[in-house]
Write an enzyme that holds these catalytic residues in place. Structure first.
Site, PDB file in Angstrom:
ATOM      1  N   LYS A 123       0.660  -1.083  -0.397  1.00  0.00           N
ATOM      2  CA  LYS A 123       0.359   0.064  -0.411  1.00  0.00           C
ATOM      3  C   LYS A 123       0.608   1.356   0.244  1.00  0.00           C
ATOM      4  O   LYS A 123       0.766   1.771  -0.668  1.00  0.00           O
ATOM      5  CB  LYS A 123      -0.861   0.402   1.144  1.00  0.00           C
ATOM      6  CG  LYS A 123      -1.808  -0.840   1.485  1.00  0.00           C
ATOM      7  CD  LYS A 123      -2.686  -1.168   2.847  1.00  0.00           C
ATOM      8  CE  LYS A 123      -2.079  -1.241   3.766  1.00  0.00           C
ATOM      9  NZ  LYS A 123      -1.218  -2.598   4.402  1.00  0.00           N
ATOM     10  N   ARG A 175      -9.713   1.246   9.177  1.00  0.00           N
ATOM     11  CA  ARG A 175      -8.804  -0.571   9.403  1.00  0.00           C
ATOM     12  C   ARG A 175     -10.478  -1.295  10.297  1.00  0.00           C
ATOM     13  O   ARG A 175     -10.196  -2.365  10.347  1.00  0.00           O
ATOM     14  CB  ARG A 175      -7.376  -0.179  10.181  1.00  0.00           C
ATOM     15  CG  ARG A 175      -6.429  -0.881   9.264  1.00  0.00           C
ATOM     16  CD  ARG A 175      -5.654  -0.540  11.111  1.00  0.00           C
ATOM     17  NE  ARG A 175      -4.691  -1.537  10.011  1.00  0.00           N
ATOM     18  CZ  ARG A 175      -2.775  -0.950  10.039  1.00  0.00           C
ATOM     19  NH1 ARG A 175      -3.148  -0.084   9.755  1.00  0.00           N
ATOM     20  NH2 ARG A 175      -1.361  -1.817   9.550  1.00  0.00           N
ATOM     21  N   ARG A 224      12.558  -8.664   3.834  1.00  0.00           N
ATOM     22  CA  ARG A 224      12.309  -7.310   4.007  1.00  0.00           C
ATOM     23  C   ARG A 224      13.099  -7.332   5.621  1.00  0.00           C
ATOM     24  O   ARG A 224      14.116  -5.759   5.615  1.00  0.00           O
ATOM     25  CB  ARG A 224      10.961  -6.807   4.710  1.00  0.00           C
ATOM     26  CG  ARG A 224      11.091  -4.934   5.179  1.00  0.00           C
ATOM     27  CD  ARG A 224       9.105  -4.327   4.508  1.00  0.00           C
ATOM     28  NE  ARG A 224       8.248  -4.323   5.818  1.00  0.00           N
ATOM     29  CZ  ARG A 224       7.058  -3.860   5.275  1.00  0.00           C
ATOM     30  NH1 ARG A 224       6.847  -3.813   3.922  1.00  0.00           N
ATOM     31  NH2 ARG A 224       6.193  -4.196   6.574  1.00  0.00           N
ATOM     32  N   ARG A 236      11.654  -1.527  11.148  1.00  0.00           N
ATOM     33  CA  ARG A 236      10.250  -1.683  11.974  1.00  0.00           C
ATOM     34  C   ARG A 236      10.504  -2.198  13.301  1.00  0.00           C
ATOM     35  O   ARG A 236      10.463  -3.629  12.657  1.00  0.00           O
ATOM     36  CB  ARG A 236       9.189  -1.179  10.963  1.00  0.00           C
ATOM     37  CG  ARG A 236       9.081  -0.499  10.215  1.00  0.00           C
ATOM     38  CD  ARG A 236       8.003  -0.171   8.764  1.00  0.00           C
ATOM     39  NE  ARG A 236       6.462  -0.871   9.696  1.00  0.00           N
ATOM     40  CZ  ARG A 236       5.426  -0.817   8.705  1.00  0.00           C
ATOM     41  NH1 ARG A 236       5.034  -0.432   7.911  1.00  0.00           N
ATOM     42  NH2 ARG A 236       4.373  -1.396  10.095  1.00  0.00           N
ATOM     43  N   ARG A 270      -0.885  -9.282  12.809  1.00  0.00           N
ATOM     44  CA  ARG A 270      -1.591  -8.392  12.155  1.00  0.00           C
ATOM     45  C   ARG A 270      -2.233  -8.498  10.829  1.00  0.00           C
ATOM     46  O   ARG A 270      -3.053  -8.400  10.806  1.00  0.00           O
ATOM     47  CB  ARG A 270      -0.193  -6.944  11.503  1.00  0.00           C
ATOM     48  CG  ARG A 270       0.762  -6.705  12.768  1.00  0.00           C
ATOM     49  CD  ARG A 270       2.022  -6.408  12.530  1.00  0.00           C
ATOM     50  NE  ARG A 270       1.521  -4.983  11.515  1.00  0.00           N
ATOM     51  CZ  ARG A 270       2.216  -4.804  10.721  1.00  0.00           C
ATOM     52  NH1 ARG A 270       3.036  -4.976  10.295  1.00  0.00           N
ATOM     53  NH2 ARG A 270       1.706  -3.485   9.917  1.00  0.00           N
TER      54      ARG A 270
HETATM   55  P1  AMP Z   1       0.936   0.229   8.862  1.00  0.00           P
HETATM   56  O1  AMP Z   1       2.229   0.960   8.996  1.00  0.00           O
HETATM   57  O2  AMP Z   1      -0.435   1.093   8.146  1.00  0.00           O
HETATM   58  O3  AMP Z   1       1.077  -0.996   8.633  1.00  0.00           O
HETATM   59  O4  AMP Z   1       0.134   0.398  10.568  1.00  0.00           O
HETATM   60  C1  AMP Z   1       0.658  -0.041  11.223  1.00  0.00           C
HETATM   61  C2  AMP Z   1       0.265   0.043  12.875  1.00  0.00           C
HETATM   62  O5  AMP Z   1      -0.136   0.964  13.151  1.00  0.00           O
HETATM   63  C3  AMP Z   1      -0.593  -1.507  12.926  1.00  0.00           C
HETATM   64  O6  AMP Z   1      -0.360  -2.311  13.132  1.00  0.00           O
HETATM   65  C4  AMP Z   1      -0.983  -0.161  14.376  1.00  0.00           C
HETATM   66  O7  AMP Z   1      -0.841  -0.813  15.136  1.00  0.00           O
HETATM   67  C5  AMP Z   1      -1.350   0.764  14.329  1.00  0.00           C
HETATM   68  N1  AMP Z   1      -2.147   1.530  13.347  1.00  0.00           N
HETATM   69  C6  AMP Z   1      -2.006   2.113  11.695  1.00  0.00           C
HETATM   70  N2  AMP Z   1      -3.372   2.729  11.764  1.00  0.00           N
HETATM   71  C7  AMP Z   1      -4.408   2.051  12.425  1.00  0.00           C
HETATM   72  C8  AMP Z   1      -5.527   2.225  12.578  1.00  0.00           C
HETATM   73  N3  AMP Z   1      -6.386   2.402  11.383  1.00  0.00           N
HETATM   74  N4  AMP Z   1      -6.310   2.353  13.067  1.00  0.00           N
HETATM   75  C9  AMP Z   1      -5.765   0.995  14.689  1.00  0.00           C
HETATM   76  N5  AMP Z   1      -4.662   1.327  14.358  1.00  0.00           N
HETATM   77  C10 AMP Z   1      -3.581   1.745  13.031  1.00  0.00           C
END
Ligand code: AMP
Length: 197
Positions: free
Chosen positions: A13, A88, A127, A136, A147
């Site tokens: 994404k 999400r 990665r 990360r 996740r």
């Molecule tokens: P991402 O970089 O989008 O994979 O997000 C990394 C982490 O941030 C996720 O695993 C969640 O813990 C948190 N996170 C990001 N976006 C959201 C969201 N819209 N709602 C809840 N938690 C989020």
């Protein structure tokens, strides 16, 4: 043009959002990046976020909805935005609809990057093997699996929510990066969703 990129962790994404950002002069809004910035700043929000992110769980809906709402109000979003990592959960999707309605905005497209779980596990292993400095703290196979579970339980129910509205488009996220970009370009057209004005 306002769009959502949906898909499991590691689906690409972020990479595709950056390409759409350049092609359409709209901004990528990544809630994950916003949270990582909060973690780096050492704020109270950052401390809460780090604990939740490291466990592969989700932050509270209200907090995320408020974060995105404030961000959309900033001037650089005037041309439009790509939501990457938000919504999400179904409650976040419903809150987004209300919020956009209140702001006089609408969604042009919701694009799902579809990738099989086994492919995601392989990708995360690559990665981890390749990243030295930029790793990360939630990049490990165990957290990815958590996740993915969270994605299937809490995020995937958003897909029928948007397909019922007739705005969901599915792309094959297992294609090459350029191939996925091409599919997205086919959906959005050169000037906007469906090529319309
Ligand atoms: P991402 O970089 O989008 O994979 O997000 C990394 C982490 O941030 C996720 O695993 C969640 O813990 C948190 N996170 C990001 N976006 C959201 C969201 N819209 N709602 C809840 N938690 C989020």
């Amino acid at each position: 043009m306002n769009i959502i990129l949906l898909g499991p962790p590691g689906a690409g994404k972020g990479t595709q959002a950056k390409r759409i950002e350049e092609a359409h002069s709209i901004v990528q809004l990544s809630t994950g990046e916003m949270l990582r910035a909060a973690v780096a700043s050492g704020s109270e929000l950052g401390k809460e976020a780090k604990a939740i992110m490291d466990k592969g769980q989700l932050m509270p809906d209200d907090l995320m909805v408020q974060m995105i709402s404030e961000r959309i109000d900033e001037p650089d979003c005037k041309n439009g935005f790509i939501l990457d990592g938000f919504p999400r959960t179904v409650p976040q999707a419903e809150a987004l609809d209300r919020m956009l309605g209140d702001k006089g905005l609408k969604l042009d497209a919701v694009i799902e990057l579809r990738v099989a779980d086994e492919v995601l596990v392989e990708r995360i292993e690559t990665r981890i093997a390749e990243s030295v400095d930029g790793a990360r703290s939630d990049d490990n196979v165990e957290t990815l699996k958590r996740r993915l579970e969270v994605y299937h339980q809490q995020t995937a129910p958003i897909l029928p929510y948007y397909s019922d509205k007739g705005i969901l488009k599915v792309v094959d996220g297992m294609d090459s990066i350029d191939g996925v970009s091409g599919q997205i370009q086919g959906i959005l057209g050169p000037n906007g969703a469906g090529g319309g004005a």
